[in-house]
Design a protein around this motif. Structure first.
Motif, PDB file in Angstrom:
ATOM      1  N   GLU A 148       1.002  -1.213   0.008  1.00 22.69           N
ATOM      2  CA  GLU A 148       0.003  -0.093   0.062  1.00 22.69           C
ATOM      3  C   GLU A 148       0.891   1.248   0.053  1.00 22.69           C
ATOM      4  N   LYS A 149       1.994   1.083   0.900  1.00 22.79           N
ATOM      5  CA  LYS A 149       2.801   2.149   0.840  1.00 22.79           C
ATOM      6  C   LYS A 149       3.429   2.573  -0.403  1.00 22.79           C
ATOM      7  N   SER A 151       2.176   1.824  -3.366  1.00 23.25           N
ATOM      8  CA  SER A 151       1.197   2.438  -4.430  1.00 23.25           C
ATOM      9  C   SER A 151       1.005   3.900  -3.734  1.00 23.25           C
ATOM     10  N   THR A 152       0.828   4.061  -2.529  1.00 23.85           N
ATOM     11  CA  THR A 152       0.896   5.459  -1.958  1.00 23.85           C
ATOM     12  C   THR A 152       1.928   6.433  -2.355  1.00 23.85           C
ATOM     13  N   ARG A 153       3.187   5.806  -2.099  1.00 18.02           N
ATOM     14  CA  ARG A 153       4.519   6.279  -2.568  1.00 18.02           C
ATOM     15  C   ARG A 153       4.326   6.935  -4.085  1.00 18.02           C
ATOM     16  N   LYS A 188       1.899   7.295  -5.786  1.00 13.48           N
ATOM     17  CA  LYS A 188       1.020   8.225  -5.933  1.00 13.48           C
ATOM     18  C   LYS A 188       1.620   9.599  -5.465  1.00 13.48           C
ATOM     19  N   LEU A 189       2.101   9.489  -4.297  1.00 10.87           N
ATOM     20  CA  LEU A 189       2.781  10.777  -3.777  1.00 10.87           C
ATOM     21  C   LEU A 189       3.934  11.058  -4.822  1.00 10.87           C
TER      22      LEU A 189
END
Lengths: 538, 122
Positions: free
Chosen positions: A108-109, A111-113, A115-116
């Motif tokens: 998730e991180k 993916s978030t990363r 995205k970030l």
């Protein structure tokens, strides 16, 4: 000592050997002493070592005891470790779970990363834009600042300019040689200049805010105080532009009640179509009056002088025509008649000039008596009958039956009517029309109207028609006989009698002249104009 | 035949005086000339006249003075004033001093003067 040298040398050698042996023995002995000493030291060292060993043995015994204690402790520790191992196992399991969870979280991180990351990139772009915008804003701000400064500077310069212009204007107004007064719409004094102060003796601080009409009284040429209603200023403030007529000078009364002849021009101050006040410029015309008087006197004198040669020409041509000097031929007669007629015109001109100078010098004597204006008019018309018939002019007249006799000077009134009628006849072309009527108005005035279908007066010249020696452009070529004095005289006479003379005219259509005469002149003052000059001479 | 009436012309303008003299003589009068007031009075004292034509502005003695002298000397000869002064003041003044009539020369045809003289001396 000299036995045998060899013996001596032998003995010496033996001695020396004995000495060397002795020395050797001494050396060995000394060595033995040292060795004995060394042996004694070694014994001591052995003793010390033995003692040390005893100590060591004792220490070892202690150490064994410590070891036993340590072993026991270790046993406890081992047991504890076993427990710890179990806990560790549990912890490990937990950690495995945690690890798994962490793996998911990691994804998730990630993916978030990502995205970030995208966001970051976007932010980076935005940041760049922002930076560029910021830079632009900075530039704009600087420009604005500089513009503001320029503006500020310009405003301050402009203000300074305006200030300068204002003080310049004020200086100009203050130093105008003519008197100047500005009033508000109620006629209260707003501003006066230095000349006003000097001419009238008032100081600005004494009269600002007060009514001009009240502070500075005006008298007409008869010495009568001009009423508030009749003051030019009042008339201008009521909305009508008015320029004081120079042929009607008046007096301004100073603070010390002395007076001086004045001519003035008053004009309304109009803002957004509204009269907000008025401005008056006036002049002391004492000097002009004196010059004018001198001029008039000269004209009078010259005219009188002209009369003698004119009489000579008149009389001698008359005598020749009468045949006093012998018979004249028809041609001679014709020429003589021309001379006589020309001379007559000159006589008329001189008479007119003298009338003007009399009016201006105030030496015109008015002899009023009850006068029938209708009869007078008819007799003037009769005088023109010949010319009217000659020009085939259609003359119509209508006189109201109600017109009473009026008290006026018939000779002067005749001059007025004569002037207007002769103009109408002169300036109407052949076959035109003239219409004359006389009626009463309001029971107090007589109104005479003389209308013609003549050349009319050009609009741009209408305001000059009553000026001395003025002749309209459109008639100069048509008629050489006019002097330009007739209407000037006529108006002066009518005004003297308390009446009015005016006209309406359209070029090429004709003119209507109006004369009003009051039945009763308010105040008769024959010497009024004469007094005017006496005063200005004082 | 009647003796012609005697007219004294007191006028400093010689051409005008001569014109009057000629015309009046032509009309049957006897005319005498004086070119100033003083001479006129002298002639009047010498012999009587039936009529005087008098100018007002003249050297030595003007017309107004002549009129005054006539009054004080009680000379009753009628006087017609002929002048180029046209001020009403002058006219009044002259009439007050006894002038019978007042003519402005430039405005009066010589024939009119003769006619008036004739009428007065009828």
């Amino acid at each position: 000592m000299k036995p045998d040298k060899r013996t001596d040398t032998l003995a010496d050698g033996i001695a020396r050997k004995l000495e060397a042996l002795a020395n050797e023995k001494e050396g060995i002995r000394r060595k033995l002493v040292v060795t004995a000493k060394q042996l004694a030291v070694t014994a001591k060292e052995k003793e010390s070592t033995r003692r040390k060993l005893v100590v060591t043995a004792k220490q070892l015994a202690v150490t064994a005891k410590e070891k036993e204690s340590t072993r026991r402790k270790l046993e406890v520790t081992a047991k504890q470790l076993a427990v710890t191992a179990k806990e560790k196992e549990s912890t490990r399991r937990k950690l495995v779970v945690t690890a798994k969870t962490l793996a998911v979280t990691a994804k998730e991180k990630e993916s978030t990363r990502r995205k970030l990351e995208v966001t970051a990139k976007q932010l980076a772009v935005t940041a760049k834009e922002k930076e560029s915008a910021r830079r632009k804003l900075v530039v704009t701000a600087e420009k604005l600042k500089s513009l503001y400064e320029t503006l500020e500077k310009k405003v301050s310069e402009r203000t300074k300019d305006l200030e300068q212009i204002r003080s310049k204007s004020e200086a100009i107004l203050a130093s105008i040689g003519d008197g100047l007064v500005v009033v508000d719409k109620e006629g209260r004094i707003n501003y006066i200049n230095k000349s006003f102060e000097e001419m009238l003796g008032w100081k600005a601080e004494e009269i600002i805010g007060k009514s001009m009409v009240q502070v500075v009284p005006r008298e007409d040429i008869h010495g009568t105080k001009v009423s508030f209603k009749e003051r030019i200023l009042t008339q201008v403030l009521s909305g009508e532009k008015f320029v004081a007529n120079l042929t009607n000078p008046f007096y301004y009364i100073r603070k010390d009640t002395s007076r001086f002849p004045t001519s003035s021009i008053v004009a309304p101050v109009i803002l957004d179509g509204k009269t907000v006040g008025a401005v008056e410029v006036f002049r002391d015309i004492t000097k002009e009056k004196e010059i004018d008087k001198a001029k008039t006197e000269f004209v009078s004198l010259a005219s009188h002088q002209l009369r003698t040669p004119l009489s000579t020409v008149n009389w001698y041509s008359e005598m020749l025509l009468a045949g006093d000097a012998g018979k004249v031929t028809p041609d001679q007669k014709k020429y003589l008649e021309e001379i006589y007629a020309g001379n007559q015109r000159m006589v008329e001109l001189v008479n007119t000039l003298l009338d003007v100078s009399r009016i201006e010098l105030g030496t015109l004597i008015i002899e009023s008596k009850p006068t029938n204006i209708v009869k007078l008019t008819q007799s003037v018309l009769d005088e023109h009958k010949l010319l009217i018939t000659e020009k085939r002019i259609i003359l119509t007249s209508s006189f109201s039956k109600k017109i009473p006799l009026i008290k006026t000077d018939p000779k002067l009134l005749r001059m007025v009517i004569q002037n207007i009628v002769s103009n109408a006849v002169k300036y109407t072309s052949d076959g035109g029309k003239i219409y004359i009527s006389t009626v009463m108005i309001d029971g107090s005035d007589i109104l005479m109207k003389i209308r013609d279908t003549g050349y009319g007066i050009p609009k741009d010249q209408q305001n000059k028609i009553f000026t001395k020696l003025f002749r309209a452009d459109n008639v100069i070529g048509k008629d050489t006989e006019g002097t330009g004095l007739g209407l000037y005289i006529a108006r002066s006479i009518v005004e003297q009698a308390g009446g009015k003379l005016w006209f309406d005219s359209t070029e090429n259509r004709g003119s209507i002249f109006y004369v009003t005469l009051p039945l009763h002149k308010p105040k008769k003052d024959n010497d009024a104009s004469a007094r005017l000059y006496q005063r200005s001479n004082n | 035949m009647n003796t012609p009436k005697k007219i004294l012309i007191i006028e400093d303008e010689k051409t005008l005086a001569r014109a009057l003299e000629l015309t009046l003589t032509h009309a049957g009068f006897e005319a005498k000339l004086a070119f100033n007031g003083e001479d006129g009075i002298k002639l009047l004292k010498e012999s009587p006249f039936d009529l005087i034509l008098l100018d007002l502005i003249m050297p030595k003695m003007d017309g107004f003075t002549v009129l005054t002298v006539l009054k004080t000397e009680k000379i009753k000869t009628p006087v017609l004033v002929l002048t180029n002064l046209s001020q009403q003041n002058d006219i009044k003044h002259a009439e007050k001093f006894g002038a019978k009539e007042f003519f402005i020369k430039s405005n009066t045809p010589i024939a009119t003067i003769v006619t008036r003289v004739r009428e007065l001396l009828k």
